[in-house]
Design a protein around this motif. Sequence first.
Motif, short mmCIF file in Angstrom:
data_model
loop_
_atom_site.label_atom_id
_atom_site.label_comp_id
_atom_site.label_asym_id
_atom_site.label_seq_id
_atom_site.Cartn_x
_atom_site.Cartn_y
_atom_site.Cartn_z
N ILE A 55 -57.53 -63.59 11.33
CA ILE A 55 -57.58 -61.88 12.38
C ILE A 55 -58.12 -61.11 11.00
O ILE A 55 -58.33 -61.40 9.79
N ILE A 56 -59.79 -60.54 10.98
CA ILE A 56 -60.20 -59.81 10.11
C ILE A 56 -60.66 -58.34 10.41
O ILE A 56 -60.89 -57.94 11.71
N ASP A 57 -60.34 -57.97 9.47
CA ASP A 57 -60.29 -55.82 9.95
C ASP A 57 -61.76 -55.34 8.99
O ASP A 57 -62.03 -55.83 8.36
N VAL A 58 -62.10 -55.12 9.27
CA VAL A 58 -63.99 -54.85 9.77
C VAL A 58 -64.05 -53.64 9.57
O VAL A 58 -65.17 -53.01 9.15
N ARG A 59 -62.80 -52.93 8.87
CA ARG A 59 -62.39 -51.93 7.90
C ARG A 59 -63.06 -51.55 6.80
O ARG A 59 -63.44 -52.20 5.97
N THR A 60 -63.02 -49.97 6.33
CA THR A 60 -63.52 -49.97 4.76
C THR A 60 -62.29 -50.40 3.67
O THR A 60 -60.96 -50.33 4.58
N PRO A 61 -62.46 -51.23 2.75
CA PRO A 61 -61.74 -51.27 1.73
C PRO A 61 -60.16 -50.77 1.38
O PRO A 61 -58.77 -50.68 1.21
N ALA A 62 -60.85 -49.16 1.11
CA ALA A 62 -59.33 -48.25 1.20
C ALA A 62 -58.41 -47.68 2.59
O ALA A 62 -57.76 -47.69 2.29
N GLU A 63 -59.44 -48.38 4.08
CA GLU A 63 -58.38 -47.83 5.09
C GLU A 63 -57.65 -49.41 4.90
O GLU A 63 -57.28 -49.38 5.29
N TYR A 64 -58.33 -50.51 5.16
CA TYR A 64 -57.45 -51.25 4.75
C TYR A 64 -55.82 -51.15 3.95
O TYR A 64 -55.19 -51.78 3.65
N ALA A 65 -56.82 -50.65 2.52
CA ALA A 65 -55.19 -50.62 1.34
C ALA A 65 -54.53 -49.42 2.37
O ALA A 65 -53.21 -49.58 2.01
N GLU A 66 -54.80 -48.83 2.63
CA GLU A 66 -53.53 -47.79 3.72
C GLU A 66 -52.77 -48.32 5.02
O GLU A 66 -51.36 -47.91 4.72
N ILE A 96 -60.38 -62.81 15.37
CA ILE A 96 -59.75 -61.35 16.03
C ILE A 96 -60.17 -60.39 15.13
O ILE A 96 -60.01 -60.65 14.22
N VAL A 97 -61.30 -59.85 15.38
CA VAL A 97 -61.88 -58.29 14.67
C VAL A 97 -60.93 -57.35 15.18
O VAL A 97 -60.97 -56.70 16.55
N TYR A 98 -60.83 -56.47 14.68
CA TYR A 98 -59.73 -55.29 14.54
C TYR A 98 -60.50 -53.94 13.75
O TYR A 98 -61.20 -54.30 12.33
N CYS A 99 -60.13 -52.90 13.61
CA CYS A 99 -61.09 -51.36 13.14
C CYS A 99 -60.06 -50.52 13.09
O CYS A 99 -59.00 -50.71 14.15
N ARG A 100 -60.59 -49.02 13.41
CA ARG A 100 -59.30 -47.88 13.39
C ARG A 100 -59.93 -47.83 15.15
O ARG A 100 -59.02 -47.46 15.57
N ALA A 105 -65.54 -52.69 15.52
CA ALA A 105 -64.56 -54.75 15.57
C ALA A 105 -65.98 -54.44 17.01
O ALA A 105 -66.81 -55.72 17.23
N GLU A 106 -66.11 -54.07 17.54
CA GLU A 106 -66.83 -53.96 18.71
C GLU A 106 -68.29 -54.68 18.03
O GLU A 106 -69.53 -55.42 18.44
N ALA A 107 -69.13 -53.92 16.79
CA ALA A 107 -70.01 -53.83 16.74
C ALA A 107 -70.02 -55.15 15.34
O ALA A 107 -70.97 -55.99 15.41
N ALA A 108 -68.96 -55.51 14.71
CA ALA A 108 -68.78 -56.85 14.27
C ALA A 108 -68.84 -58.33 15.20
O ALA A 108 -69.45 -58.93 14.41
N LEU A 115 -74.72 -64.75 15.09
CA LEU A 115 -75.11 -66.11 13.74
C LEU A 115 -74.38 -66.74 14.87
O LEU A 115 -74.41 -68.29 13.36
N GLY A 116 -74.11 -67.13 15.51
CA GLY A 116 -73.52 -68.16 16.54
C GLY A 116 -71.98 -68.26 16.19
O GLY A 116 -71.77 -69.78 17.00
N PHE A 117 -71.28 -67.61 15.96
CA PHE A 117 -69.72 -67.35 16.39
C PHE A 117 -69.47 -67.48 17.55
O PHE A 117 -69.79 -67.57 18.50
N THR A 118 -68.79 -68.63 18.26
CA THR A 118 -68.67 -68.65 19.41
C THR A 118 -67.09 -67.71 20.27
O THR A 118 -66.66 -68.16 21.22
N ASP A 119 -66.04 -67.74 19.36
CA ASP A 119 -64.61 -67.67 20.20
C ASP A 119 -64.58 -66.11 19.52
O ASP A 119 -63.69 -66.55 17.76
N VAL A 120 -65.37 -65.02 19.57
CA VAL A 120 -64.60 -64.12 19.12
C VAL A 120 -64.24 -62.43 19.71
O VAL A 120 -64.70 -63.13 20.79
N THR A 121 -62.95 -62.07 19.13
CA THR A 121 -62.68 -61.44 19.93
C THR A 121 -61.71 -59.30 19.37
O THR A 121 -61.79 -60.16 18.54
N ASN A 122 -62.52 -58.77 20.03
CA ASN A 122 -62.50 -57.58 19.70
C ASN A 122 -60.88 -57.09 20.02
O ASN A 122 -60.71 -57.00 21.43
N ALA A 123 -59.99 -56.87 19.54
CA ALA A 123 -58.01 -56.27 19.27
C ALA A 123 -58.25 -54.97 19.02
O ALA A 123 -57.20 -54.35 19.48
#
Length: 140
Positions: A55-66, A96-100, A105-108, A115-123
Motif C-alpha cells: 500500500i502506497i500513500d502518495v500524498r504529502t508527508p503532512a497529509e500522511y501524518a494526519e 495499491i495507491v491512494y491519496c485524498r 493516485a491516478e498520476a502515480a 516505469l514497468g510496474f504491471t500490477d498497480v491499483t488506484n484505491a
Amino acid sequence: MKTPRLALVLTLAGALGLAGCSAGTSSPGTSPSTETIGPQTTPDSTTAPLLLSTIIDVRTPAEYAEGHLDGAMNIDVQAADFTDRIAALPTDAEYIVYCRTGSRAEAALAQMTALGFTDVTNAGSLADASASTGIAVVSD
C-alpha cells in the motif's frame, strides 16, 4: 452415486481452505502494509487481514501524518524524488495507491506503469482505500 460427488465437494473444500493459508503476512514496521482480501482468523486477532499488496500513500508527508492506512508507505507523487523512490521497488509486485481524492493516485499509477510496474491499483481516497482493504486509518 452420491459418494463421488461428496468426495469432490470435500476435496474442493480442503483445497480452498489450504489456499487461504498459503499467503504470508507481515508486521507493521518490518515491511510495507498490504491489501486485504477479507478478515482472517489468527491466534493474535479474530479479524487480522490477509496481506497481499504493498500500500502506497502518495500524498504529502503532512497529509500522511494526519491520517493514513496502518503500515502504508508514504511516497509523495509530487516530490522531486518520487520516480527514484518508486523505481527502487520491484516492478512485478502488487501495489495499491491512494491519496485524498484519487487524482494523485491516478498520476502515480500512470508513472508506475510507465516505469514497468504491471500490477498497480488506484484505491481512490483514504476512506475508499480503508473500506476496500479493511485496513484501519491511523495518525502519527
